[in-house]
Design a protein around this motif. Sequence first.
Motif, short mmCIF file in Angstrom:
data_model
loop_
_atom_site.label_atom_id
_atom_site.label_comp_id
_atom_site.label_asym_id
_atom_site.label_seq_id
_atom_site.Cartn_x
_atom_site.Cartn_y
_atom_site.Cartn_z
N UNK A 189 -4.84 -0.09 -15.80
CA UNK A 189 -5.78 0.44 -15.24
C UNK A 189 -5.54 1.59 -14.37
N UNK A 190 -6.01 2.77 -14.37
CA UNK A 190 -5.68 3.88 -13.52
C UNK A 190 -6.71 4.30 -12.18
N UNK A 191 -6.04 4.02 -11.32
CA UNK A 191 -6.86 4.23 -9.70
C UNK A 191 -7.03 5.72 -9.74
N UNK A 192 -6.07 6.63 -10.54
CA UNK A 192 -6.02 7.93 -10.45
C UNK A 192 -5.73 8.95 -9.24
N UNK A 193 -6.38 8.64 -8.15
CA UNK A 193 -6.07 9.33 -6.88
C UNK A 193 -6.27 8.46 -5.66
N UNK A 194 -6.11 9.14 -4.31
CA UNK A 194 -6.17 8.42 -3.20
C UNK A 194 -7.75 8.01 -2.82
N UNK A 210 -19.41 6.48 -11.04
CA UNK A 210 -19.38 5.10 -11.34
C UNK A 210 -18.17 4.33 -11.16
N UNK A 211 -17.07 5.07 -11.07
CA UNK A 211 -15.64 4.73 -10.73
C UNK A 211 -15.56 4.64 -9.09
N UNK A 212 -14.57 4.12 -8.66
CA UNK A 212 -14.30 3.52 -7.30
C UNK A 212 -13.04 3.17 -6.96
N UNK A 213 -12.38 3.48 -5.74
CA UNK A 213 -11.27 2.87 -5.37
C UNK A 213 -11.04 1.39 -5.48
N UNK A 226 -1.16 7.26 -10.74
CA UNK A 226 -1.75 8.32 -9.58
C UNK A 226 -1.29 9.58 -10.02
N UNK A 227 -2.48 10.60 -10.10
CA UNK A 227 -2.43 12.02 -10.06
C UNK A 227 -1.92 12.69 -8.82
N UNK A 262 0.67 1.07 -1.05
CA UNK A 262 0.77 -0.20 -0.25
C UNK A 262 -0.71 -1.08 -0.88
N UNK A 263 -1.72 -0.14 -1.14
CA UNK A 263 -2.71 -1.07 -1.51
C UNK A 263 -2.67 -1.48 -2.83
N UNK A 264 -2.04 -0.75 -3.86
CA UNK A 264 -1.84 -1.19 -5.05
C UNK A 264 -1.03 -2.59 -5.14
N UNK A 265 0.22 -2.56 -4.26
CA UNK A 265 1.15 -3.70 -4.08
C UNK A 265 0.54 -4.70 -3.72
#
Length: 441
Positions: free
Chosen positions: A264-269, A280-283, A306-307, A322-325
């Motif tokens: 599932x892609x978080x896409x950006x910061x 409707x999406x969010x970090x 991440x793009x 860091x958040x992803x890990x």
Amino acid sequence: MSQRMWFMAMAFKILSGIVAIVSIRQSGRIRQKSPFSNVWCAVGFIHSQRPRNIGLKRNTWSAAKGEMEDALGANEPAIPRVMNGVKGDEMPASLKEIQRSGNARPDWFRVPAPPPQGKSTKYTKLKDGLRSLKLHTVCEEAQCPNIGECWNGGTGTIMLLGDTCTRACRFCAVKTAARPLPPDPEEPFNTAKAVAEWGLDYVVITSVDRDDMPDGGAAHFAQTVQYMKVWKPSMLVECLVSDFQGMEESVRLLATSGLDVYAHNIETVRRLQGHVRDRRAGYEQSLRVLRLAKAASPGLYTKTSIMLGLGETRDEVRETLRDLRAAQVDVVTLGQYLRPSDAHLAVERYVTPEEFDDYRQYALSLGFRYVASGPMVRSSYKAGEFFLEHMIMTDRASRDRAASFRTGHEQRRVVSEDLSLSTTQTKHHAEAPPADGANAS
């Protein structure tokens, strides 16, 4: 009198601008998304009629801004913006690159084009097979630049649930609608059959967002995975899915369906989420979905992407890693954002290969199992899939060896009446019953 003439001249320019934009739209050269696009384009037309500044290298309003941003450095935050009607070589990143090297794009953006029509290649065979089974690929719908390389290598990403998305992210080229057509109930079976016939060992299936479905399409995905595992149990299946609006039951259903990689892609910061993705999406929601998938099936591999080049800073990218890990994500890919059309977000900056390598090294130091980082890397890319296939098979072989490992000390101890230990025997050989009066322990 001069003021009246000035107003009349401005009114004439406004009308001329609107007529020009309407004629362009009717010719199909510009695809606008906003009902106010004509107004903004008319304002831009009037703005373009002002006297030119002789000091500018290019006759465009963004040239001076591009020079200023270039002087600020790569770590200066920026906000991506839609620039309707602006050509690719007039975007901020292109203007900076023109000043640096004389080209609109850096030299490292050179990818092999798809083969010509009519030529018999894996590309054409895969394309014909998809058409005959009425299947879609994200490679085509999202206009991926790697389509020729991947398809000729026998790798494709199948897109389920139709070709129309219920969300409208500003970076994505997939069609959007509030109520897409209902999904094809035969699609799970057809997809599994097609993949089995292609003889693939690793397959990626993805989908558009389907917020119009009660479970977001999770059951459709799970059924597809289960059919694939029936057709070919050894096949490794990666599912690149939406956030299912954060619905825990949908995430668990797919995570426990038998797939091997949950992507599932978080896409950006964090800072750019509202500018880049649909509201409707969010970090935090994406991080939560990745945590839920791992919790539902601890042996599952989780993956995200991440793009870069949308205005993020180096520190923001590192914070996201860091958040992803911390969410126990195993695999991350980082690639350069490329604008699919003039109705999408502009490219703010071209990230250099050296910076991509720096991010790769940093991500590996955080403990990610695998990191793919480069200008042309995408979330589904054949090189990463080959590595993942090897990594998964190696891990499973190691677990099997660990489960069957014996130290040679798996023995049965027998205590005699005088409390001395008799000769032990291994569990894997026939064991004689203990002597009378002996106690087994």
